[in-house]
Design a protein around this motif. Structure first.
Motif, PDB file in Angstrom:
ATOM      1  N   SER A 245       9.264  -8.131 -23.356  1.00 39.69           N
ATOM      2  CA  SER A 245      10.691  -8.442 -23.332  1.00 39.69           C
ATOM      3  C   SER A 245      11.487  -7.182 -23.023  1.00 39.69           C
ATOM      4  O   SER A 245      11.006  -6.051 -23.179  1.00 39.69           O
ATOM      5  N   LEU A 246      12.738  -7.371 -22.589  1.00 41.50           N
ATOM      6  CA  LEU A 246      13.607  -6.221 -22.340  1.00 41.50           C
ATOM      7  C   LEU A 246      13.783  -5.393 -23.608  1.00 41.50           C
ATOM      8  O   LEU A 246      13.809  -4.160 -23.563  1.00 41.50           O
ATOM      9  N   ARG A 247      13.904  -6.083 -24.738  1.00 39.33           N
ATOM     10  CA  ARG A 247      14.087  -5.366 -26.006  1.00 39.33           C
ATOM     11  C   ARG A 247      12.879  -4.491 -26.314  1.00 39.33           C
ATOM     12  O   ARG A 247      13.021  -3.324 -26.682  1.00 39.33           O
ATOM     13  N   LYS A 248      11.683  -5.053 -26.157  1.00 37.25           N
ATOM     14  CA  LYS A 248      10.469  -4.271 -26.434  1.00 37.25           C
ATOM     15  C   LYS A 248      10.340  -3.112 -25.456  1.00 37.25           C
ATOM     16  O   LYS A 248      10.024  -1.980 -25.848  1.00 37.25           O
TER      17      LYS A 248
ATOM     18  N   ALA B 270      12.701  -1.579 -23.778  1.00 43.09           N
ATOM     19  CA  ALA B 270      13.715  -0.569 -24.064  1.00 43.09           C
ATOM     20  C   ALA B 270      13.307   0.277 -25.262  1.00 43.09           C
ATOM     21  O   ALA B 270      13.434   1.508 -25.246  1.00 43.09           O
ATOM     22  N   GLY B 271      12.782  -0.366 -26.309  1.00 43.80           N
ATOM     23  CA  GLY B 271      12.353   0.370 -27.492  1.00 43.80           C
ATOM     24  C   GLY B 271      11.175   1.281 -27.209  1.00 43.80           C
ATOM     25  O   GLY B 271      11.144   2.436 -27.651  1.00 43.80           O
TER      26      GLY B 271
ATOM     27  N   SER C 246      18.048   2.115 -22.686  1.00 45.01           N
ATOM     28  CA  SER C 246      18.825   0.919 -22.989  1.00 45.01           C
ATOM     29  C   SER C 246      18.277  -0.306 -22.263  1.00 45.01           C
ATOM     30  O   SER C 246      17.553  -0.178 -21.259  1.00 45.01           O
ATOM     31  N   HIS C 247      18.675  -1.494 -22.768  1.00 41.18           N
ATOM     32  CA  HIS C 247      18.300  -2.739 -22.096  1.00 41.18           C
ATOM     33  C   HIS C 247      18.792  -2.731 -20.657  1.00 41.18           C
ATOM     34  O   HIS C 247      18.076  -3.143 -19.732  1.00 41.18           O
ATOM     35  N   ALA C 248      20.029  -2.304 -20.468  1.00 39.97           N
ATOM     36  CA  ALA C 248      20.626  -2.300 -19.126  1.00 39.97           C
ATOM     37  C   ALA C 248      19.839  -1.395 -18.178  1.00 39.97           C
ATOM     38  O   ALA C 248      19.630  -1.737 -17.007  1.00 39.97           O
TER      39      ALA C 248
ATOM     40  N   VAL D  84      16.643  -0.642 -18.384  1.00 41.29           N
ATOM     41  CA  VAL D  84      15.388  -1.323 -18.059  1.00 41.29           C
ATOM     42  C   VAL D  84      15.638  -2.351 -16.959  1.00 41.29           C
ATOM     43  O   VAL D  84      14.881  -2.446 -15.985  1.00 41.29           O
ATOM     44  N   GLY D  85      16.708  -3.138 -17.099  1.00 44.73           N
ATOM     45  CA  GLY D  85      17.030  -4.140 -16.095  1.00 44.73           C
ATOM     46  C   GLY D  85      17.255  -3.540 -14.720  1.00 44.73           C
ATOM     47  O   GLY D  85      16.776  -4.071 -13.709  1.00 44.73           O
TER      48      GLY D  85
ATOM     49  N   ARG E 138      11.537 -14.309 -17.105  1.00 42.27           N
ATOM     50  CA  ARG E 138      11.165 -13.019 -17.655  1.00 42.27           C
ATOM     51  C   ARG E 138       9.826 -12.554 -17.108  1.00 42.27           C
ATOM     52  O   ARG E 138       9.469 -11.387 -17.210  1.00 42.27           O
TER      53      ARG E 138
END
Length: 218
Positions: free
Chosen positions: A32-35, A37-38, A43-45, A47-48, A68
Motif C-alpha cells: 500500500s502507499l502507506r506501507k 511511504a513508511g 510522504s504518500h504523495a 510515493v505516488g 493498487r
C-alpha cells in the motif's frame, strides 16, 4: 526485470523500484502507499509521484486506472515473472448453478501463472482416481477450470451428474444423449439424458499433484 540504468532513473526512482521488486517478490502483493511511504521514509504523495514516473518510463504498469496492483515489466514490456501469478480457489464440493463461489466449500487455493490462465472466475478441483490419465490428468492433480454451462465435443469438462456428483470427463453430444468419456481403457464411457447433466466448467489446465507443476491436458 528491466535493467536499472543510471541515466534513465534518478537515485530515488531506482530506490523505489528496487523496493517494489523486493516487496512483490517476498509477499506476492503490491504494498500500500502507506506501507511504502513508511518503509521508504517519504510522504504518500512522493510515493505516488515516483510510481507515476516509473510508469511513464516503462518500468511499471498499473493493472487498472485506479487499481493498487502494479506490475513490474521485463525487457519485452511484459509482466515480470515475479508478479505473473494468481490464486485460484480449490473447490471441495460442487453444487448446481453459477456463479459457483457463493455455494461451494473451499479446500484452499492453488497459484497459477496469470499470463497463461487469464479467464475470469477460475476455479479448480482436486482429481480423485485415474480415469483421465490418458489426457495427462492423474490422481491428486488439481484441474484448473473456466466456468461454463456449455461444452463442445471433445472438450474436457467438469460435469455435475444428477445435481450431486461431479466428474471430469471428455464431453460428446450425441443425437439423443450426452456421452462422458474417460481417458483410460479400464473405464467405459457413460451415457446420460440431457436433463441428467449440468456442465459446470471446461478444464483449461492442470497443476501436477504435490509438486504443483502446471501443465495443459492433452
Amino acid at each position: 526485470m528491466k535493467p536499472i540504468s543510471s541515466t534513465d532513473l534518478t537515485e530515488t526512482q531506482r530506490r523505489v523500484l528496487a523496493y517494489l521488486h523486493r516487496e512483490i517478490r517476498s509477499t506476492g502483493r503490491t504494498p500500500s502507499l502507506r506501507k511504502a511511504a513508511g518503509d521508504l521514509g517519504i510522504s504518500h504523495a512522493a510515493v505516488g509521484r515516483l510510481i507515476k514516473a516509473l510508469e511513464t518510463k516503462g518500468y511499471l504498469r498499473r493493472e487498472g486506472r485506479y487499481s493498487r496492483v502494479l506490475h513490474i515489466l521485463n525487457r519485452a514490456d511484459e509482466t515480470a515473472g515475479l508478479h505473473r501469478f494468481r490464486e485460484v480457489a480449490v473447490i471441495g464440493r460442487i453444487t448446481a448453478g453459477l456463479p459457483m463461489y457463493a455455494q461451494q466449500e473451499w479446500a484452499g487455493t492453488v497459484v497459477v501463472d496469470a499470463e497463461i490462465y487469464r479467464g475470469r472466475d477460475l476455479f479448480s478441483l482436486r482429481i480423485r482416481g485415474d480415469s483421465m490419465r490418458g489426457a495427462g490428468i492423474f490422481d491428486g492433480d488439481i484441474a484448473v477450470c473456466e466456468p461454463r454451462q456449455f461444452a463442445e465435443n471433445g472438450e474436457i469438462v467438469v460435469a455435475l451428474i444428477h445435481g450431486d456428483e461431479a466428474t471430469v470427463k471428455r464431453f460428446f453430444r450425441r443425437g439423443d444423449h450426452i456421452e462422458l468419456r474417460p481417458e483410460n481403457a479400464a473405464y467405459q464411457p457413460t451415457r446420460y439424458a440431457f436433463d441428467e447433466i449440468l456442465i459446470q466448467g471446461k478444464v483449461v489446465g492442470v497443476v501436477r499433484g504435490p509438486k504443483g507443476i502446471p501443465h495443459r491436458p492433452v
